[in-house]
Every structure is written in C-alpha cells, then in structure tokens.
Motif scaffolding. Structure first.
Motif, PDB file in Angstrom:
ATOM      1  N   UNK A 167      25.707  -1.174  24.358  1.00 29.79           N
ATOM      2  CA  UNK A 167      26.839  -0.266  24.486  1.00 29.79           C
ATOM      3  C   UNK A 167      27.407   0.222  23.173  1.00 29.79           C
ATOM      4  N   UNK A 168      26.565   0.234  22.139  1.00 31.39           N
ATOM      5  CA  UNK A 168      27.027   0.718  20.848  1.00 31.39           C
ATOM      6  C   UNK A 168      27.647  -0.328  19.962  1.00 31.39           C
ATOM      7  N   UNK A 286      35.033  -7.804  11.322  1.00 30.62           N
ATOM      8  CA  UNK A 286      36.133  -6.846  11.204  1.00 30.62           C
ATOM      9  C   UNK A 286      35.770  -5.467  11.748  1.00 30.62           C
ATOM     10  N   UNK A 287      34.509  -5.027  11.517  1.00 30.59           N
ATOM     11  CA  UNK A 287      34.116  -3.703  12.015  1.00 30.59           C
ATOM     12  C   UNK A 287      34.098  -3.677  13.535  1.00 30.59           C
ATOM     13  N   UNK A 288      33.523  -4.729  14.150  1.00 32.13           N
ATOM     14  CA  UNK A 288      33.475  -4.787  15.609  1.00 32.13           C
ATOM     15  C   UNK A 288      34.878  -4.943  16.189  1.00 32.13           C
ATOM     16  N   UNK A 289      35.736  -5.692  15.492  1.00 34.61           N
ATOM     17  CA  UNK A 289      37.117  -5.844  15.959  1.00 34.61           C
ATOM     18  C   UNK A 289      37.804  -4.484  16.060  1.00 34.61           C
ATOM     19  N   UNK A 290      37.618  -3.654  15.050  1.00 32.86           N
ATOM     20  CA  UNK A 290      38.215  -2.313  15.076  1.00 32.86           C
ATOM     21  C   UNK A 290      37.637  -1.480  16.213  1.00 32.86           C
ATOM     22  N   UNK A 291      36.348  -1.597  16.429  1.00 32.47           N
ATOM     23  CA  UNK A 291      35.694  -0.853  17.502  1.00 32.47           C
ATOM     24  C   UNK A 291      36.216  -1.288  18.874  1.00 32.47           C
ATOM     25  N   UNK A 292      36.401  -2.593  19.053  1.00 32.16           N
ATOM     26  CA  UNK A 292      36.909  -3.114  20.325  1.00 32.16           C
ATOM     27  C   UNK A 292      38.348  -2.663  20.569  1.00 32.16           C
ATOM     28  N   UNK A 293      39.162  -2.698  19.521  1.00 34.27           N
ATOM     29  CA  UNK A 293      40.549  -2.257  19.668  1.00 34.27           C
ATOM     30  C   UNK A 293      40.594  -0.800  20.118  1.00 34.27           C
TER      31      UNK A 293
END
Length: 560
Positions: A167-168, A286-293
């Motif tokens: 899913x990206x 941190x990058x995935x955290x921003x994407x999830x938010x």
C-alpha cells in the motif's frame, strides 16, 4: 487486598476548565470491558490500522474471544494465572493482551529487546504458565518452556497480519515475514490456536483483581513487577482520556512500545476505552510515521522528546499534511527549545508534558492543555496527592524547595510482586495515607507545577528507556576480565543519555580492550541497556566507607 476509593477523584479547581471537570468517576469495570463495549457500539469501525491492513472492532473481539477460549481450554489458564506477552507492536499483541484479560488472567508484558536470561528471570519470578511470542523472538523464550513454569507457547508473525500489497508503505523485511508454511515450530501457531474456535467461560474478573505485572528495574539490580489491578489501570486511563479530550473519533499513532506502560496506556487501553482507532508502528521510522499521520488523519501523537526531535527534524516533513494532529504529548526528558519552537511556529503544536511511572500506571502529573508550561512535569491530576518531601525526614517542604516526589492516588500500584522489602522501602504513610516514593527530585513552583531537578535513584534515561546501573553492573561482573565496574550516564545528542561503563580489569587480563567488552555486552544485554561506551581505569574512586563513589564519576562525566 488493598481497598480502593469508590468516590469520585477530585481535581484542584484552578485546573478544572476548558472541558476538564472537577471530578472523575472511575468505571467499576475491567479493562476487557472497554473493548467489549466499544465493539458493541462500533462493530464495523476500524479499531486498528497496521500499515495497509485494517481490523474492525467486531473482528478484533471475535479473535480475542477465541484466543481466550484457547488459553482456558487448551492451556489450562485459570483466573489469576500469569501469561507473558513478548512482542513488538502489532495487531496480535493487542488481541493477545485482551485475550489474556478475557481469560481472567494477568498480563506480563516483556520488553522485546530482552535476551534469554533476562526473560528467564521474568518467567520464573512471575510464575507465568503460558506465553505469546513473536516469531523473531522465539529463540529467547522457547528453551524456557518446560524448564520454568512456562508450559505453553503461542507464536505469531507480524507479516501474517498484513495483506500482500504494501500500500505504498516501506514495511521492513522483518515485519513482512510470515510464519513458515511447513516445518517444525516451537509452540502453537497463532492461526492454529484461533482455528480451534474455543469459547471461553463466562468472565469472572473483578475491578480489584490483578490484571497487569509490568517489570521495572530498581536500584537493587533485579527487575521487579508492579502489581496493577483493573481499577488502578482504569483510574489512569479514564483520567488521561478526560484530561486530553479524547473521544471515539480520536486516532492514535502508536509508536511507543506496547510492552512499556507509556505505549500500553496511550496506544491500547486509552484507545479502546474511548472507542477510537490506533495506527500501529512496530518499529520507529520517522518517514513512515509522517506517512501514517497523513493517510489516517492521526489526531494524537505521543512519545518522548528524542522521538519528537527525530520526527520534526526531517528535511521533507513540510511536504506532509500534518494538519489532523491535535495533540503531541509525552515526557521522560526535557524537550529541546529548538524543537519546541519549530513545532509551535511551523505546525501550531505545543508539546504537552506529563509525568508518571510504571508504578503509577503512567498518568500522575500532567500539564493542563489550556495552561501548558514548557519544562514542567505538570500539576496533580484527578485524585492525586503529590508532595515534595525531604528524602531523609519525609517532612513536607515549602513551595520552591527541592525534595523527593511522593504520591498517593487511585492509579498507584498495590506494591511489588513478591518483594516485601522493596515495598517497605518504597511506601510511606503520611497523614494516614499511603504514599509511593518516586525517587525523583523536584520542586513545586508558584503556580503549582512540578519541576524536575534530579534523580534520587541512579536511573539512566536512554531515549525514554529506564536503565538501572546496578542491574548492568551485576551483569558486567560476569565478564571474566572485569574486576570492578561502575555504570554511569553519559550525554548523548540523540538518546539524551547513554550508558557508560567504567571498569577495572583483572591483573591477568589487562589485554582486554573496550571493544571486547562492548561486544560481550551486546551478546548478553538488551540493546537499550548495553553500554555504548567503556572506559578502562586502574582503580575506581571510593567513599570513606569503601563504597564506589559513583556520584564522583558521574559528575566528572557530565563536566566533559
């Protein structure tokens, strides 16, 4: 069993405003009831997002019931039995957690970074009869089955909760991994346990039953378990949700580990008490955290300051839509002013600091959202009587003077599991009330806010993880080349503090190097507690009574 207050928990009137009432009625229910009630109210609502996977409340409750039945029928788990939960954040962790509670048993969360002998201590000390374990950690616990009180092991893989398509998202290979389709596997596979379709007996647990035994290290060196009941944990959960204006439409990013009380309360208990949604991040990215938010419109983001520094320092963060964030909260260390200013000026966010311990079910002091004071632990929350006392005389000190924080409240643990001496040292009666001695030094300012000054205990705070020097020293003394060891904190730009060992070598083994010792430590200790620095010296300084003068070493280190 210690009597728990049934009357409402009251709050100082000056802080009861902007939606926070003067009192809190704690539900007379269990933690499992939170999930069951939310599932009845919102069966089709998404309870969990795990990268590209979504789990509804109804589906989660269905799995919890079947797994609770398996624990009771196949594993013989009875009311009050202890069950280990050894895993990183994932949907199976949440399902296993509530299944243990539904089986009327006690959850023993185990830090996923611990190694075999560290896990052995927890299994033996708690007397756990069964365990849930992530596949990646099987090697640290499977050898203990049959050799300790452990009789049953249920194994899950993070990847089994994920769809084939990412899913990206950048999903780490270790998280994508599924249980092997064939071959032997220690214990029972998660899906095989569910497939039995066992139904649990009617629930018997009551609010004052033990429900949680989280382990925390101490100055004696041996990790010890905090005895929490459904009521102590619920007091913290209900209070923090009301304090932070959480409701059923709140969405939480769970980046703090569930095996710690910070992550468990904020990412599990608080979510399902409110009927909200949790977005799981198994390992900090941190990058995935921003994407999830951005994708899941996260409203609540909790974590210690080092995590926030890392997150908000991303060069491309401005390209992400973080407008859904309503609250960023945490504690455990001071927030650097540069990061606080960046959050405020670019994103309109303030860091809401709070203070709590494993012994207090996390929520004890907190900053009112309408009156945040940077650098402060906060004020007394619902029903909490926190005071500053002289550590030697236990006499209460006047406003502005530094002393030890002691606290009385509904969320305070009953005591340490099978540790009567530790209980005698940790609790004191003042004005007829039982207070817990936190070991933290602070003062109360003119507005009633607690401000941290120092630590009475020798605790090192490495990225929010508590490291107790006595425990690390005891392990270092197992090295054949080490004659003496003293563990202190060293400043670290990323972790806040890191672990440093100052050692004296055996005369016959002076060719041992710092690198040798560091490698030995990495093989035997959890990553967060293993020393990152070693200094070899000819002798350690001592006090007049012959004890190692650790304070002298600590002060010299902090002057560098």
């Amino acid at each position: 069993m210690v009597e728990r207050p049934q009357s409402p928990l009251r709050l100082d009137r000056q802080f009861a405003r902007n939606g926070v009432p003067e009192c809190l009625h704690v539900p007379h229910t269990t933690l499992f009831d939170n999930l069951e009630m939310s599932a009845r109210r919102f069966p089709d609502k998404t309870a969990i997002y795990f990268y590209n996977a979504a789990v509804s409340y109804a589906a989660l409750l269905h799995d919890v019931e079947r797994m609770a039945g398996y624990l009771q029928r196949a594993c013989g788990v009875q009311r009050g039995d202890r069950v280990l939960l050894f895993s990183q954040n994932c949907p199976q962790f949440i399902a296993a957690y509530f299944a243990i509670l539904r089986a009327d048993a006690v959850v023993v969360p185990v830090n996923a970074m611990l190694l075999r002998e560290e896990v052995r201590h927890i299994a033996t000390d708690s007397g756990a009869v069964a365990a849930f374990c992530a596949h990646e950690l099987v090697g640290e616990i499977a050898p203990l089955v049959g050799k300790t009180t452990l009789r049953h092991l249920i194994v899950h893989a993070y990847g089994d909760a994920l769809p084939d398509e990412a899913g990206g998202f950048n999903v780490p290979d270790a998280v994508r991994e599924r249980l092997p389709a064939a071959g032997t596997l220690p214990g029972t596979r998660w899906h095989d346990a569910l497939a039995q379709g066992q139904a649990p007996a009617p629930p018997q647990a009551q609010p004052d039953d033990l429900c949680l035994l989280p382990y925390t290290s101490g100055t004696t060196g041996a990790p010890k378990a905090c005895m929490h009941t459904h009521r102590t944990v619920m007091s913290s959960v209900a209070g923090s949700r009301l304090w932070r204006h959480v409701n059923a439409e709140s969405t939480f990013l769970a980046s703090a580990p569930f095996f710690h009380l910070l992550g468990l309360q904020g990412g599990v208990n608080g979510v399902f008490y409110a009927g909200g949604t949790v977005v799981i991040l198994p390992r900090w990215d941190k990058e995935t955290a921003a994407q999830l938010i951005e994708r899941y419109r996260v409203t609540f983001f909790g974590g210690p300051p080092p995590m926030m520094v890392d997150f908000f320092s991303q060069p491309d963060l401005a390209q992400r839509d973080l407008s859904s964030l309503a609250l960023v909260a945490g504690g455990g260390a001071a927030m650097p002013e540069g990061t606080a200013r960046l959050m405020r000026e670019q994103y309109g966010l303030e860091y809401a600091e709070g203070y709590g311990l494993t012994e207090t079910a996390a929520f004890l002091l907190a900053n009112p959202l309408h009156r945040l004071k940077p650098g402060c632990l906060g004020v007394r929350t619902f029903g909490v009587d926190a005071r500053i006392v002289d550590p030697a005389t236990l006499q209460e000190l006047p406003q502005g003077e530094t002393g030890e924080i002691v606290a009385h409240g509904a969320q305070i643990m009953l005591g340490y599991w099978n540790k009567p001496r530790a209980n005698e040292e940790s609790f004191v009666v003042i004005d007829g009330k039982r207070f817990f001695r936190t070991g933290d030094l602070a003062y109360v300012d003119e507005d009633g806010y607690f401000v941290m000054r120092d630590r009475l205990k020798r605790m090192i705070n490495a990225s929010g993880y508590k490291v107790w020097p006595a425990e690390v020293e005891a392990m270092l003394h197992g090295h054949p080349a080490i004659r003496e060891a003293c563990v202190i904190a060293s400043r670290d730009q990323r972790r806040g503090e890191t672990v440093k060992a100052v050692v004296v070598l055996m005369p016959a083994m002076r060719d041992t190097t710092e690198a040798d010792i560091l490698a030995w430590c990495r093989e035997r200790m959890a990553t967060y507690k293993a020393p990152r620095m070693v200094e070899i010296v000819d002798a350690l300084p001592r006090t007049a009574t012959g004890k190692i003068a650790w304070r002298e070493l600590q002060e010299l280190e902090l002057q560098k």
